[in-house]
Design a protein around this motif. Structure first.
Motif, PDB file in Angstrom:
ATOM      1  N   LEU A   1       0.829  -1.201   0.000  1.00 27.54           N
ATOM      2  CA  LEU A   1       0.000   0.000   0.000  1.00 27.54           C
ATOM      3  C   LEU A   1       0.866   1.255   0.000  1.00 27.54           C
ATOM      4  N   ASN A   2       1.876   1.293   0.851  1.00 27.05           N
ATOM      5  CA  ASN A   2       2.780   2.455   0.899  1.00 27.05           C
ATOM      6  C   ASN A   2       3.593   2.577  -0.382  1.00 27.05           C
ATOM      7  N   ASN A   3       4.022   1.451  -0.926  1.00 29.70           N
ATOM      8  CA  ASN A   3       4.824   1.452  -2.142  1.00 29.70           C
ATOM      9  C   ASN A   3       4.002   1.934  -3.337  1.00 29.70           C
ATOM     10  N   VAL A   4       2.742   1.538  -3.409  1.00 25.37           N
ATOM     11  CA  VAL A   4       1.872   1.957  -4.510  1.00 25.37           C
ATOM     12  C   VAL A   4       1.658   3.468  -4.446  1.00 25.37           C
ATOM     13  N   GLU A   5       1.429   3.998  -3.244  1.00 24.22           N
ATOM     14  CA  GLU A   5       1.237   5.441  -3.106  1.00 24.22           C
ATOM     15  C   GLU A   5       2.496   6.203  -3.528  1.00 24.22           C
ATOM     16  N   THR A   6       3.658   5.703  -3.149  1.00 26.33           N
ATOM     17  CA  THR A   6       4.917   6.343  -3.513  1.00 26.33           C
ATOM     18  C   THR A   6       5.129   6.308  -5.022  1.00 26.33           C
ATOM     19  N   LYS A   7       4.845   5.156  -5.638  1.00 26.30           N
ATOM     20  CA  LYS A   7       4.999   5.045  -7.089  1.00 26.30           C
ATOM     21  C   LYS A   7       4.036   5.977  -7.820  1.00 26.30           C
ATOM     22  N   GLU A   8       2.819   6.116  -7.304  1.00 27.25           N
ATOM     23  CA  GLU A   8       1.833   7.000  -7.925  1.00 27.25           C
ATOM     24  C   GLU A   8       2.287   8.457  -7.837  1.00 27.25           C
ATOM     25  N   LYS A   9       2.821   8.862  -6.689  1.00 28.36           N
ATOM     26  CA  LYS A   9       3.324  10.229  -6.547  1.00 28.36           C
ATOM     27  C   LYS A   9       4.490  10.475  -7.497  1.00 28.36           C
ATOM     28  N   THR A  10       5.375   9.503  -7.622  1.00 31.21           N
ATOM     29  CA  THR A  10       6.523   9.624  -8.512  1.00 31.21           C
ATOM     30  C   THR A  10       6.062   9.729  -9.962  1.00 31.21           C
ATOM     31  N   ARG A  11       5.082   8.915 -10.337  1.00 24.91           N
ATOM     32  CA  ARG A  11       4.566   8.941 -11.703  1.00 24.91           C
ATOM     33  C   ARG A  11       3.937  10.304 -12.011  1.00 24.91           C
ATOM     34  N   ARG A  12       3.149  10.819 -11.053  1.00 22.18           N
ATOM     35  CA  ARG A  12       2.506  12.120 -11.270  1.00 22.18           C
ATOM     36  C   ARG A  12       3.533  13.229 -11.391  1.00 22.18           C
ATOM     37  N   SER A  13       4.577  13.208 -10.577  1.00 25.05           N
ATOM     38  CA  SER A  13       5.591  14.256 -10.649  1.00 25.05           C
ATOM     39  C   SER A  13       6.364  14.174 -11.966  1.00 25.05           C
ATOM     40  N   LYS A  14       6.612  12.954 -12.465  1.00 25.61           N
ATOM     41  CA  LYS A  14       7.279  12.808 -13.758  1.00 25.61           C
ATOM     42  C   LYS A  14       6.412  13.345 -14.885  1.00 25.61           C
ATOM     43  N   GLU A  15       5.103  13.100 -14.809  1.00 17.74           N
ATOM     44  CA  GLU A  15       4.202  13.615 -15.835  1.00 17.74           C
ATOM     45  C   GLU A  15       4.174  15.135 -15.815  1.00 17.74           C
ATOM     46  N   GLU A  16       4.189  15.712 -14.623  1.00 16.56           N
ATOM     47  CA  GLU A  16       4.192  17.165 -14.513  1.00 16.56           C
ATOM     48  C   GLU A  16       5.470  17.757 -15.077  1.00 16.56           C
ATOM     49  N   MET A  17       6.596  17.056 -14.900  1.00 11.68           N
ATOM     50  CA  MET A  17       7.870  17.546 -15.416  1.00 11.68           C
ATOM     51  C   MET A  17       7.904  17.476 -16.940  1.00 11.68           C
ATOM     52  N   LYS A  18       7.196  16.516 -17.520  1.00 12.58           N
ATOM     53  CA  LYS A  18       7.183  16.372 -18.968  1.00 12.58           C
ATOM     54  C   LYS A  18       6.333  17.438 -19.639  1.00 12.58           C
ATOM     55  N   GLU A  19       5.413  18.024 -18.901  1.00  9.84           N
ATOM     56  CA  GLU A  19       4.526  19.045 -19.454  1.00  9.84           C
ATOM     57  C   GLU A  19       5.361  20.249 -19.883  1.00  9.84           C
ATOM     58  N   PRO A  20       5.228  20.661 -21.152  1.00  6.32           N
ATOM     59  CA  PRO A  20       6.057  21.770 -21.624  1.00  6.32           C
ATOM     60  C   PRO A  20       5.699  23.070 -20.899  1.00  6.32           C
ATOM     61  N   PRO A  21       6.689  23.892 -20.659  1.00  2.00           N
ATOM     62  CA  PRO A  21       6.398  25.159 -19.977  1.00  2.00           C
ATOM     63  C   PRO A  21       5.545  26.052 -20.861  1.00  2.00           C
ATOM     64  N   LYS A  22       4.658  26.767 -20.234  1.00  2.00           N
ATOM     65  CA  LYS A  22       3.776  27.660 -20.984  1.00  2.00           C
ATOM     66  C   LYS A  22       4.531  28.927 -21.347  1.00  2.00           C
ATOM     67  N   LYS A  23       4.346  29.360 -22.588  1.00  2.00           N
ATOM     68  CA  LYS A  23       5.004  30.573 -23.037  1.00  2.00           C
ATOM     69  C   LYS A  23       4.169  31.770 -22.636  1.00  2.00           C
ATOM     70  N   GLN A  24       4.846  32.784 -22.175  1.00  2.00           N
ATOM     71  CA  GLN A  24       4.167  33.999 -21.762  1.00  2.00           C
ATOM     72  C   GLN A  24       4.772  35.163 -22.539  1.00  2.00           C
ATOM     73  N   ILE A  25       3.908  36.085 -22.906  1.00  2.00           N
ATOM     74  CA  ILE A  25       4.399  37.274 -23.595  1.00  2.00           C
ATOM     75  C   ILE A  25       3.911  38.500 -22.836  1.00  2.00           C
ATOM     76  N   ALA A  26       4.669  39.548 -22.963  1.00  2.00           N
ATOM     77  CA  ALA A  26       4.293  40.815 -22.347  1.00  2.00           C
ATOM     78  C   ALA A  26       4.122  41.839 -23.461  1.00  2.00           C
ATOM     79  N   LEU A  27       3.062  42.563 -23.419  1.00  2.00           N
ATOM     80  CA  LEU A  27       2.800  43.596 -24.411  1.00  2.00           C
ATOM     81  C   LEU A  27       3.027  44.959 -23.769  1.00  2.00           C
ATOM     82  N   LYS A  28       3.704  45.807 -24.510  1.00  2.00           N
ATOM     83  CA  LYS A  28       3.973  47.143 -24.013  1.00  2.00           C
ATOM     84  C   LYS A  28       2.740  48.000 -24.237  1.00  2.00           C
ATOM     85  N   SER A  29       2.364  48.686 -23.218  1.00  2.00           N
ATOM     86  CA  SER A  29       1.174  49.524 -23.301  1.00  2.00           C
ATOM     87  C   SER A  29       1.607  50.957 -23.567  1.00  2.00           C
ATOM     88  N   THR A  30       1.010  51.545 -24.569  1.00  2.85           N
ATOM     89  CA  THR A  30       1.271  52.961 -24.852  1.00  2.85           C
ATOM     90  C   THR A  30      -0.056  53.683 -24.848  1.00  2.85           C
TER      91      THR A  30
END
Length: 128
Positions: A75-104
């Motif tokens: 039970l403890n091992n399954v929970e640990t593996k699930e947390k590890t799997r979720r963190s790996k999936e989150e790391m694989k997610e590409p970073p979101k690009k952000q842009i800033a627009l200059k206001s005039t």
């Protein structure tokens, strides 16, 4: 033990085999049963097996307590593996690009002078 087999299924199968052998008047000591259970575990369980063998007397270690320890570890091992799997999936997610627009703010121009096509282009740019 089969690959990815839950420990409860393995314990049930082990108990069925032992009960079948007992039906043929085969007698087992507690130490024999615990040793057979350890031998039937896959390599994923080596750390727990070694811990129990080094800290407990295998000949007097109750089989029911071993079952409980194995189920808790799984039970403890399954929970640990699930947390590890979720963190790996989150790391694989590409970073979101952000842009800033200059206001005039030019007093001579206003946003109302923009054509619908220019507004559509601006909305599309902001959405991206």
């Amino acid at each position: 033990m089969k690959q990815d087999e839950p420990i409860v299924d393995m314990i049930t199968r082990f108990t069925d085999i032992i009960n079948g052998l007992k039906g043929f008047n085969r007698k087992f000591t507690n130490g024999e049963l615990v040793s057979k259970m350890f031998r039937s575990l896959s390599e994923d369980w080596n750390s727990l097996r070694m811990l129990i063998e080094n800290t407990k007397d295998v000949n007097t270690y109750p089989l029911e307590e071993l079952y409980g320890t194995l189920m808790t570890y799984e039970l403890n091992n399954v929970e640990t593996k699930e947390k590890t799997r979720r963190s790996k999936e989150e790391m694989k997610e590409p970073p979101k690009k952000q842009i800033a627009l200059k206001s005039t703010n030019d007093e001579g121009s206003s946003n109302t002078n923009m054509s619908n096509e220019e507004l559509d282009d601006l909305v599309l740019l902001v959405k991206k």
